[in-house]
Design an enzyme around this catalytic site. Structure first.
Site, mmCIF file in Angstrom:
data_model
loop_
_atom_site.group_PDB
_atom_site.id
_atom_site.type_symbol
_atom_site.label_atom_id
_atom_site.label_comp_id
_atom_site.label_asym_id
_atom_site.label_seq_id
_atom_site.Cartn_x
_atom_site.Cartn_y
_atom_site.Cartn_z
ATOM 1 N N GLU A 277 -3.546 -12.878 5.116
ATOM 2 C CA GLU A 277 -2.570 -13.680 5.871
ATOM 3 C C GLU A 277 -3.182 -15.002 6.355
ATOM 4 O OE1 GLU A 277 0.226 -12.650 5.452
ATOM 5 O OE2 GLU A 277 0.344 -10.480 5.619
ATOM 6 N N HIS B 67 -2.055 -11.437 14.630
ATOM 7 C CA HIS B 67 -0.967 -10.674 13.996
ATOM 8 C C HIS B 67 -1.262 -9.191 14.142
ATOM 9 C CE1 HIS B 67 1.739 -9.011 11.054
ATOM 10 N NE2 HIS B 67 0.747 -8.624 10.279
ATOM 11 N N HIS C 273 0.902 -4.939 14.356
ATOM 12 C CA HIS C 273 2.080 -4.106 14.083
ATOM 13 C C HIS C 273 2.381 -3.230 15.306
ATOM 14 C CE1 HIS C 273 0.427 -4.177 9.631
ATOM 15 N NE2 HIS C 273 0.896 -5.363 9.997
ATOM 16 N N GLU D 150 9.372 -10.009 34.428
ATOM 17 C CA GLU D 150 8.489 -11.146 34.182
ATOM 18 C C GLU D 150 8.546 -11.707 32.760
ATOM 19 O OE1 GLU D 150 4.699 -10.178 35.901
ATOM 20 O OE2 GLU D 150 5.581 -10.237 37.901
ATOM 21 N N HIS E 83 8.025 -5.734 10.026
ATOM 22 C CA HIS E 83 6.602 -5.774 9.663
ATOM 23 C C HIS E 83 5.716 -5.823 10.918
ATOM 24 C CE1 HIS E 83 3.183 -7.547 7.037
ATOM 25 N NE2 HIS E 83 2.703 -7.253 8.225
HETATM 26 P P1 13P Z 1 -5.231 -7.985 5.764
HETATM 27 O O1 13P Z 1 -6.025 -6.696 5.643
HETATM 28 O O2 13P Z 1 -5.340 -8.814 4.516
HETATM 29 O O3 13P Z 1 -5.625 -8.741 7.004
HETATM 30 O O4 13P Z 1 -3.696 -7.601 5.894
HETATM 31 C C1 13P Z 1 -3.239 -6.819 6.952
HETATM 32 C C2 13P Z 1 -1.829 -7.096 7.338
HETATM 33 O O5 13P Z 1 -1.425 -6.766 8.436
HETATM 34 C C3 13P Z 1 -0.951 -7.774 6.365
HETATM 35 O O6 13P Z 1 0.176 -8.302 7.007
HETATM 36 ZN ZN ZN Z 2 0.724 -7.092 8.824
#
Ligand code: 13P
Ligand code: ZN
Length: 271
Positions: free
Chosen positions: A116, A139, A141, A169, A210
């Site tokens: 990413e 980033h 999840h 808040e 995602h």
């Molecule tokens: P990477 O292992 O390439 O960082 O990918 C993980 C991920 O969350 C893809 O969106």
């Molecule tokens: Zn991801």
């Protein structure tokens, strides 16, 4: 030369990945972080003329050539970063041509930066254009945020409004709201470009079904943004199936935003 293992930026990456893994936001290799570093500080730990190898970027990053980032590796598990930073992290400088990254440290087993990285670097460019102090793109999840994606409309006004209603808040922490992208193929320049476009306006961008992207000046600010969204999403998921008796009204959100002096997305309220 100082020992890189005790560099504050390496410690920050080790600590935050550990916390994120423990929170369940980064299963397997899920998630990635990039942190823009000060060249003079990195120079205290590394010989900046010693390039280990170059890695193609796959897009044009001339705008930020010469900039140095510490970045999680692709396929690497957040669970393992703390114990083995040199394999799971890398420090790269964007080459003068804007097309390659020069590896200065890390990815010891021959690895490379996150898949990413386009989304990260393009987001850095966007955030720096509106906030020259932005340093971190993150980033992950997060469980409840992701759950919410399946039962809530993926409309940024409605999504932000629901989150703002869930904790007092929220409107103070992310008055700029949350950008939302539909499901898109990850790891591509296209999702990078779409994320970066949203990042001109938002510090938080949901990737439909995602995960989420956050950006900020520090690791704390960035983590805190995602943490607050995740908390609000958790409250939503714990209550969405129950009759709603009480709520934070829009006029109360205005009261909050004005009392704390934040510039908020008034158009995201139903006034
Ligand atoms: P990477 O292992 O390439 O960082 O990918 C993980 C991920 O969350 C893809 O969106
Ligand atoms: Zn991801």
């Amino acid at each position: 030369m100082k020992d890189i293992m005790i560099a504050p930026f390496v410690c920050d990456m080790r600590n935050i990945t550990e916390v994120m893994y423990r929170l369940g936001w980064d299963e397997r290799n899920g998630g990635n972080i990039s942190y823009l570093l000060d060249e003079n500080v990195v120079g205290e730990y590394l010989d900046l003329s010693a390039v280990i190898r170059t890695i193609p970027l796959g897009f044009d990053a001339t705008e930020i050539s010469g900039k140095i980032f510490i970045v999680t590796g692709t396929g690497k598990y957040f669970r393992n970063v703390y114990a083995d930073p040199e394999n799971n992290l890398g420090i790269v400088r964007i080459g003068a041509d804007g097309k390659t990254a020069e590896l200065l440290w890390g990815y010891k087993d021959g690895g490379k930066f996150t898949s990413e990285f386009p989304a990260h670097l393009m987001s850095h460019m966007s955030r720096l254009s509106v906030d020259p102090e932005n340093r971190v793109v993150m980033h992950c999840h997060p469980t409840y945020t992701l759950a919410m994606n399946y039962v809530h409309e993926l409309d940024e006004k409605k999504f932000t409004h629901t989150l703002w209603e869930m904790c007092t808040e929220c409107i103070v922490v992310f008055p700029d709201g949350v950008g939302v992208l539909p499901w898109m193929l990850c790891g591509t320049n296209s999702i990078g470009e779409a994320t970066a476009e949203k990042m001109k306006e938002f510090r938080l961008v949901v990737w439909g079904m995602h995960g989420i992207y956050g950006a900020g000046k520090t690791m704390d600010e960035t983590f805190g943004l995602i943490e607050t969204v995740e908390k609000a999403a958790q409250i939503y998921m714990l209550t969405a199936h129950l009759p709603r008796i009480n709520t934070i009204r829009d006029d109360q959100m205005v009261e909050l935003a004005e009392f704390f002096g934040v510039k908020y997305r008034r158009d995201f309220l139903n006034l």
